[in-house]
Write a protein that holds these residues in place. Structure first.
Motif, mmCIF file in Angstrom:
data_model
loop_
_atom_site.group_PDB
_atom_site.id
_atom_site.type_symbol
_atom_site.label_atom_id
_atom_site.label_comp_id
_atom_site.label_asym_id
_atom_site.label_seq_id
_atom_site.Cartn_x
_atom_site.Cartn_y
_atom_site.Cartn_z
ATOM 1 N N ARG A 223 -12.866 -3.087 -37.659
ATOM 2 C CA ARG A 223 -13.873 -4.178 -37.868
ATOM 3 C C ARG A 223 -15.300 -3.572 -38.186
ATOM 4 O O ARG A 223 -15.893 -4.160 -39.185
ATOM 5 C CB ARG A 223 -13.996 -4.887 -36.532
ATOM 6 N N SER B 142 -6.328 -12.919 -42.393
ATOM 7 C CA SER B 142 -7.324 -13.586 -41.605
ATOM 8 C C SER B 142 -8.197 -12.704 -40.953
ATOM 9 O O SER B 142 -9.201 -13.156 -40.897
ATOM 10 C CB SER B 142 -6.427 -14.203 -40.392
ATOM 11 N N SER B 143 -7.949 -11.244 -40.860
ATOM 12 C CA SER B 143 -8.903 -10.455 -40.263
ATOM 13 C C SER B 143 -9.959 -10.094 -41.315
ATOM 14 O O SER B 143 -10.966 -10.099 -40.799
ATOM 15 C CB SER B 143 -8.077 -9.015 -39.952
ATOM 16 N N GLU C 63 -12.162 -12.799 -41.649
ATOM 17 C CA GLU C 63 -13.100 -12.972 -40.332
ATOM 18 C C GLU C 63 -14.108 -11.891 -40.434
ATOM 19 O O GLU C 63 -15.491 -12.012 -40.118
ATOM 20 C CB GLU C 63 -12.343 -12.774 -39.017
ATOM 21 N N TYR C 64 -13.909 -10.649 -40.620
ATOM 22 C CA TYR C 64 -14.560 -9.554 -40.584
ATOM 23 C C TYR C 64 -15.800 -9.729 -41.725
ATOM 24 O O TYR C 64 -17.059 -9.352 -41.273
ATOM 25 C CB TYR C 64 -13.875 -8.250 -40.957
#
Length: 278
Positions: A124, A234-235, A238-239
């Motif tokens: 992240r 999705s990661s 989001e990040y």
């Protein structure tokens, strides 16, 4: 060649941190020659320079004069990122020419490449660093798909599906600077800052966040679109604060570029040129 490089190091001796321990370069400079791991037109040669067993610098040059501009571009890309917050690059000590071949000397970094476990923990943070880079302008996915389609004259089911997916979108992808090979093996971490090495593909892929896709695909060992959607979309959304459609489109672009780069290098460079003109 080694004697002339050694002479350049002596002429620039006061630039190197090691000069504080020895004010004058004498006969203890040793050059170890090795070749860059990835082959490309022209070929890059690396020299590891030490003084009495202590590291001085890494010298990068080319096997022939034609690759000089590529080496110079790598040096300029590194300089853009020096002292650039939490992600930087090796310091450039000097540059020059020997027998018409461009070369430059860079810092030898302390620290180690990121382990897989640490890279997973830092994923992240690293994607946030990539997404904090500036961007300018946009490229439409349909225009990018057209360039891929015009240059892809081979039977490849995966590539055809990726192009088809891109053509279905009408999304703007932001332009941005890319490192081009952003993987954990090219990230040196000393426990405090990340430093990025191996800049020979810098700027080739003019898409903001494309490095994040490359990094996540490599780190998570993603092999196809199904895995990308299940493991990473999705990661990344989001990040980086983007929608999932954009994350899918970026995967299509990155995968197509990898297909061309590995299997059809001549067409790859032609595509890079066409993308720069959009």
């Amino acid at each position: 060649m080694t004697e002339k490089i050694t002479q350049l190091i002596k002429e620039n001796w006061n630039i190197f941190p090691i000069s504080g321990q020895c004010t004058e370069a004498k006969e203890k400079i040793l050059l170890s020659k090795f070749y860059h791991g990835r082959a490309w037109i022209g070929g890059k040669v690396l020299f590891f320079a030490t003084y009495d067993g202590k590291p001085i610098c890494l010298v990068k040059t080319a096997r022939d004069i034609s690759a000089g501009q590529k080496i110079k571009k790598e040096k300029e890309s590194q300089e853009k990122f020096i002292e650039a917050g939490s992600l930087s690059a090796p310091r450039v000590y000097f540059d020059g020419e020997i027998d018409g071949k461009y070369l430059y000397a860079e810092e030898i970094l302390s620290g180690r490449p990121l382990s897989k476990n640490l890279a997973i923990k830092k994923e992240r943070e690293l994607v946030n660093i990539i997404s904090s880079r500036p961007f300018s302008g946009e490229l439409l996915t349909s225009d990018v798909a057209k360039i891929f389609e015009d240059n892809f004259l081979f039977e490849d089911a995966e590539a055809k599906e990726l192009i088809k997916q891109l053509k279905l979108y009408d999304l703007p992808l932001k332009r941005g600077f890319s490192h081009g090979d952003f993987t954990r093996k090219n990230i040196i971490y000393d426990g405090r800052i990340f430093r990025l090495i191996d800049w020979d593909r810098a700027g080739e892929r003019p898409f903001w966040l494309i490095d994040a896709v490359h990094f996540m695909v490599s780190l998570r060992n993603i092999k196809n679109m199904k895995e990308w959607k299940r493991q990473a979309v999705s990661s990344l959304a989001e990040y980086a604060g983007i929608n999932e459609d954009t994350a899918v489109a970026l995967y299509c672009v990155e995968t197509m570029l990898e297909i061309f780069c590995k299997n059809y290098p001549e067409r790859y460079f032609k595509i890079m040129e066409q993308l720069s003109l959009l």
